[in-house]
Design a protein around this motif. Structure first.
Motif, PDB file in Angstrom:
ATOM      1  N   TRP A 232       4.863  12.411   4.195  1.00 23.00           N
ATOM      2  CA  TRP A 232       3.701  12.913   3.467  1.00 23.00           C
ATOM      3  C   TRP A 232       2.821  13.682   4.434  1.00 23.00           C
ATOM      4  CZ3 TRP A 232      -1.311  10.059   2.287  1.00 23.00           C
ATOM      5  CH2 TRP A 232      -1.666   9.225   3.341  1.00 23.00           C
TER       6      TRP A 232
ATOM      7  N   ARG B 206       2.911  -2.877   6.357  1.00 21.97           N
ATOM      8  CA  ARG B 206       2.082  -4.015   5.970  1.00 21.97           C
ATOM      9  C   ARG B 206       2.843  -5.317   5.796  1.00 21.97           C
ATOM     10  NH1 ARG B 206      -0.219   0.074   3.451  1.00 21.97           N
ATOM     11  NH2 ARG B 206       0.789  -0.247   1.444  1.00 21.97           N
TER      12      ARG B 206
ATOM     13  N   ARG C  95     -10.003  13.976  -9.217  1.00 24.97           N
ATOM     14  CA  ARG C  95      -8.911  14.884  -8.844  1.00 24.97           C
ATOM     15  C   ARG C  95      -9.442  16.185  -8.243  1.00 24.97           C
ATOM     16  NH1 ARG C  95      -4.689  11.399  -8.841  1.00 24.97           N
ATOM     17  NH2 ARG C  95      -4.379  10.426 -10.861  1.00 24.97           N
TER      18      ARG C  95
ATOM     19  N   ARG D 165     -14.821  11.648  -4.428  1.00 21.71           N
ATOM     20  CA  ARG D 165     -13.872  10.613  -4.864  1.00 21.71           C
ATOM     21  C   ARG D 165     -14.468   9.218  -4.639  1.00 21.71           C
ATOM     22  NH1 ARG D 165      -7.760  12.887  -3.667  1.00 21.71           N
ATOM     23  NH2 ARG D 165      -8.122  14.829  -4.795  1.00 21.71           N
TER      24      ARG D 165
ATOM     25  N   ASP E  83      -4.310   5.469  -6.333  1.00 19.60           N
ATOM     26  CA  ASP E  83      -4.235   6.713  -5.566  1.00 19.60           C
ATOM     27  C   ASP E  83      -5.029   6.563  -4.263  1.00 19.60           C
ATOM     28  OD1 ASP E  83      -3.540   9.814  -5.898  1.00 19.60           O
ATOM     29  OD2 ASP E  83      -5.536   9.655  -4.997  1.00 19.60           O
TER      30      ASP E  83
ATOM     31  N   ARG F 243      -3.466   4.649  -1.473  1.00 17.51           N
ATOM     32  CA  ARG F 243      -2.407   5.322  -0.704  1.00 17.51           C
ATOM     33  C   ARG F 243      -2.983   6.236   0.372  1.00 17.51           C
ATOM     34  NH1 ARG F 243       0.024   5.559  -5.860  1.00 17.51           N
ATOM     35  NH2 ARG F 243      -0.500   7.721  -6.267  1.00 17.51           N
ATOM     36  N   ALA F 244      -4.288   6.478   0.319  1.00 17.44           N
ATOM     37  CA  ALA F 244      -4.907   7.371   1.298  1.00 17.44           C
ATOM     38  C   ALA F 244      -5.007   6.681   2.656  1.00 17.44           C
ATOM     39  CB  ALA F 244      -6.297   7.770   0.817  1.00 17.44           C
ATOM     40  N   ASN F 245      -5.231   7.473   3.688  1.00 15.79           N
ATOM     41  CA  ASN F 245      -5.391   6.887   5.017  1.00 15.79           C
ATOM     42  C   ASN F 245      -6.822   7.003   5.524  1.00 15.79           C
ATOM     43  OD1 ASN F 245      -2.946   5.784   5.395  1.00 15.79           O
ATOM     44  ND2 ASN F 245      -2.327   7.082   7.106  1.00 15.79           N
TER      45      ASN F 245
ATOM     46  N   HIS G 288      -0.372  -7.936  -6.751  1.00 20.21           N
ATOM     47  CA  HIS G 288       0.475  -7.293  -5.738  1.00 20.21           C
ATOM     48  C   HIS G 288      -0.276  -6.161  -5.044  1.00 20.21           C
ATOM     49  CE1 HIS G 288       4.290  -5.855  -3.940  1.00 20.21           C
ATOM     50  NE2 HIS G 288       3.715  -4.674  -4.091  1.00 20.21           N
ATOM     51  N   ASP G 289      -0.819  -5.250  -5.854  1.00 16.43           N
ATOM     52  CA  ASP G 289      -1.536  -4.102  -5.271  1.00 16.43           C
ATOM     53  C   ASP G 289      -2.784  -4.557  -4.525  1.00 16.43           C
ATOM     54  OD1 ASP G 289       0.323  -2.339  -6.321  1.00 16.43           O
ATOM     55  OD2 ASP G 289      -0.828  -1.954  -8.145  1.00 16.43           O
TER      56      ASP G 289
ATOM     57  N   HIS H  50      -1.879  -5.882  -1.106  1.00 18.35           N
ATOM     58  CA  HIS H  50      -1.560  -4.779  -0.183  1.00 18.35           C
ATOM     59  C   HIS H  50      -2.828  -4.044   0.254  1.00 18.35           C
ATOM     60  CE1 HIS H  50       2.818  -4.411   0.444  1.00 18.35           C
ATOM     61  NE2 HIS H  50       2.862  -5.211  -0.616  1.00 18.35           N
TER      62      HIS H  50
ATOM     63  N   LYS I 286      -3.983  -3.565   4.017  1.00 22.16           N
ATOM     64  CA  LYS I 286      -4.204  -2.211   4.527  1.00 22.16           C
ATOM     65  C   LYS I 286      -5.534  -2.129   5.276  1.00 22.16           C
ATOM     66  CE  LYS I 286      -3.702   2.605   3.343  1.00 22.16           C
ATOM     67  NZ  LYS I 286      -2.789   3.475   2.614  1.00 22.16           N
TER      68      LYS I 286
ATOM     69  N   PHE J 176      -5.111  -3.475   8.675  1.00 23.80           N
ATOM     70  CA  PHE J 176      -4.503  -2.470   9.559  1.00 23.80           C
ATOM     71  C   PHE J 176      -5.520  -1.432  10.008  1.00 23.80           C
ATOM     72  CE2 PHE J 176      -0.401  -4.076   8.506  1.00 23.80           C
ATOM     73  CZ  PHE J 176       0.403  -3.684   9.553  1.00 23.80           C
TER      74      PHE J 176
ATOM     75  N   MET K 100       1.760 -13.132   3.887  1.00 21.67           N
ATOM     76  CA  MET K 100       1.790 -11.781   4.467  1.00 21.67           C
ATOM     77  C   MET K 100       1.008 -11.744   5.777  1.00 21.67           C
ATOM     78  SD  MET K 100       1.193  -9.651   0.902  1.00 21.67           S
ATOM     79  CE  MET K 100       1.251  -7.966   1.485  1.00 21.67           C
TER      80      MET K 100
END
Lengths: 300, 141
Positions: free
Chosen positions: A35, A140, B12, B19, B49, B52-54, B74-75, B78, B82, B85, B107
């Motif tokens: 990506w 992760r 978008r 955002r 969405d 998923r960004a960094n 689940h999401d 994560h 994230k 991290f 996890m």
């Protein structure tokens, strides 16, 4: 030292990097699709990206004496966006290009049902086109994700020898070694894996089926960490033939399964040093053939 | 016209700050009943969405009250990992104490194992997610 970087995102790097890589011994690389830091929202941006990888980026690398090959795929993060998933239908025409030597990077990011489907689709393409597959293991939930990835690979029917699981570490190496797949390690300045940890893993598990890459991209990373890992191997008592095996012969063997690797020196550039010419001489490492011809204006 | 009117288009078409503003609108209305079912579904799409960004600001805004109330386990797990991290303090996560479960601890324990094997420190926020002292480490696997 001759180096084949099996995973590096050159389209996010500068020409200074190409020059430094050539000087350090890099003569060939594979750039997997990934990506762009910012999620794509349409198939068109993938198609243009794949065109750039097989066109402009390959040309740019050639100006610096480096053979550029690539891998194409829908990456795990964007696999979750329905607007991007349609790119799967576009992949086969790219998989026929001579410069495309693998499928990837695919794999898991968040381990969603969509990522499952897309990983399976990529492995099926690997079987159909008889191409190696580069599988990213998730950051992760790595241990669980790697185990699940191996299960999906086993179910897909692809030969394990056609698959590399990348970004491995101390906790995930053993299960991948047992599976018969190739083991990829991304050497980073301070996170995924560093040269000394890599050397410790090579001492413990050997050099067979091990690929070492820089995975350099737009983040904090270093395209010379392959060379630095080679230096750390020599310092730790490995000989030049071991370094050559890990940094050159292994990636060549893995990607040669595509039948498409071109490793002839580019016109005007020299082969990298054969290992015996610097055996035991760490001072000359990468310095003997470091001259890079001037880049023609047309390349800019 | 509702508070989240046009939010999908605003997200978008917006830059990162816009955002984040949309995600904060969702957070503000997570509990006040102002969101219709379709708005909630659209909001979940935007949260996924952003996850998923960094950019840590986006991920952090996505893990606020709206995700705390509506995002699936689940999401959500994560999302928490994230942030670990990204070294974003977990105080930003809504309902962390209520929603943390054995799977999130599993996890966290796996990640702590990786960090220890790598000779890297285990951050306090990661340590706080580990199974309670005395609980069998295998619990929740």
């Amino acid at each position: 030292m001759r180096i084949f970087d099996p995973h590096i995102h050159m389209s996010s790097r500068t020409t200074d990097d190409y020059e430094a890589m050539y000087a350090a011994g890099v003569r060939a690389l594979v750039e997997p699709s990934f990506w762009l830091g910012q999620p794509r929202t349409s198939v068109g941006s993938f198609v243009d990206y794949f065109d750039a990888l097989t066109g402009w980026e390959r040309f740019r690398a050639s100006q610096f004496g480096i053979r550029h090959h690539c891998a194409v795929a829908l990456n795990p993060k964007e696999a979750n966006d329905a607007r991007c998933r349609e790119v799967l239908a576009e992949l086969p025409r790219f998989l026929r290009r001579e410069s495309v030597v693998a499928i990837g990077e695919t794999g898991y990011d968040s381990m969603t049902a969509e990522e499952d489907e897309v990983l399976e689709a990529h492995l099926a393409l690997g079987v159909e086109h008889r191409l190696p597959v580069i599988v990213h293991t998730p950051h992760r939930d790595k241990k669980y994700g790697t185990r699940r990835t191996l299960e999906v690979i086993a179910e897909s029917g692809i030969e394990p020898g056609l698959v590399v699981l990348d970004h491995l570490n101390e906790v995930t190496i053993e299960m991948v070694k047992e599976s018969g797949a190739w083991m990829g390690f991304s050497i980073y300045p301070d996170t995924k894996m560093d040269p000394h940890r890599m050397v410790a893993l090579l001492q413990r598990y050997g050099t067979e089926r091990v690929l070492v890459n820089s995975a350099a991209d737009w983040g904090r990373s270093d395209p010379l960490l392959t060379a630095k890992t080679g230096a750390a191997m020599l310092d730790a008592g490995f000989d030049a033939a071991d370094v050559d095996r890990v940094l050159w012969q292994n990636p060549v063997e893995f990607f040669a399964q595509s039948g498409r690797l071109d490793l002839t020196p580019l016109p005007g550039f020299a082969l990298a040093n054969a290992p015996e010419t610097f055996s035991g001489n760490s001072v000359r490492r990468g310095g003997a053939d470091a001259t890079v011809p001037a880049v023609p204006e047309a390349a800019r | 016209m509702t508070a989240t009117d046009g939010m999908e288009a605003r997200y978008r078409d917006g830059d990162t700050e816009q955002r984040i503003a949309v995600l904060e609108d969702l957070n503000r209305h997570a509990y006040d009943g102002a969101l219709a079912d379709d708005e909630r579904e659209a909001g979940l799409g935007l949260v996924r969405d952003a996850l998923r960004a960094n950019d840590p600001r986006l991920v952090s805004a996505a893990m606020g009250a709206f995700a705390g109330r509506h995002l699936g386990d689940h999401d959500w797990r994560h999302g928490v990992m994230k942030l670990v991290f990204m070294e974003v303090p977990l105080t930003t996560v809504d309902r962390l104490v209520d929603r943390r479960d054995a799977e999130l601890s599993r996890m966290a324990a796996d990640l702590a194992e990786e960090r220890e094997a790598a000779g890297r420190p285990v951050p306090d926020d990661l340590r706080s997610l580990l199974p309670p002292v005395g609980a069998a480490r295998e619990e929740g696997r």
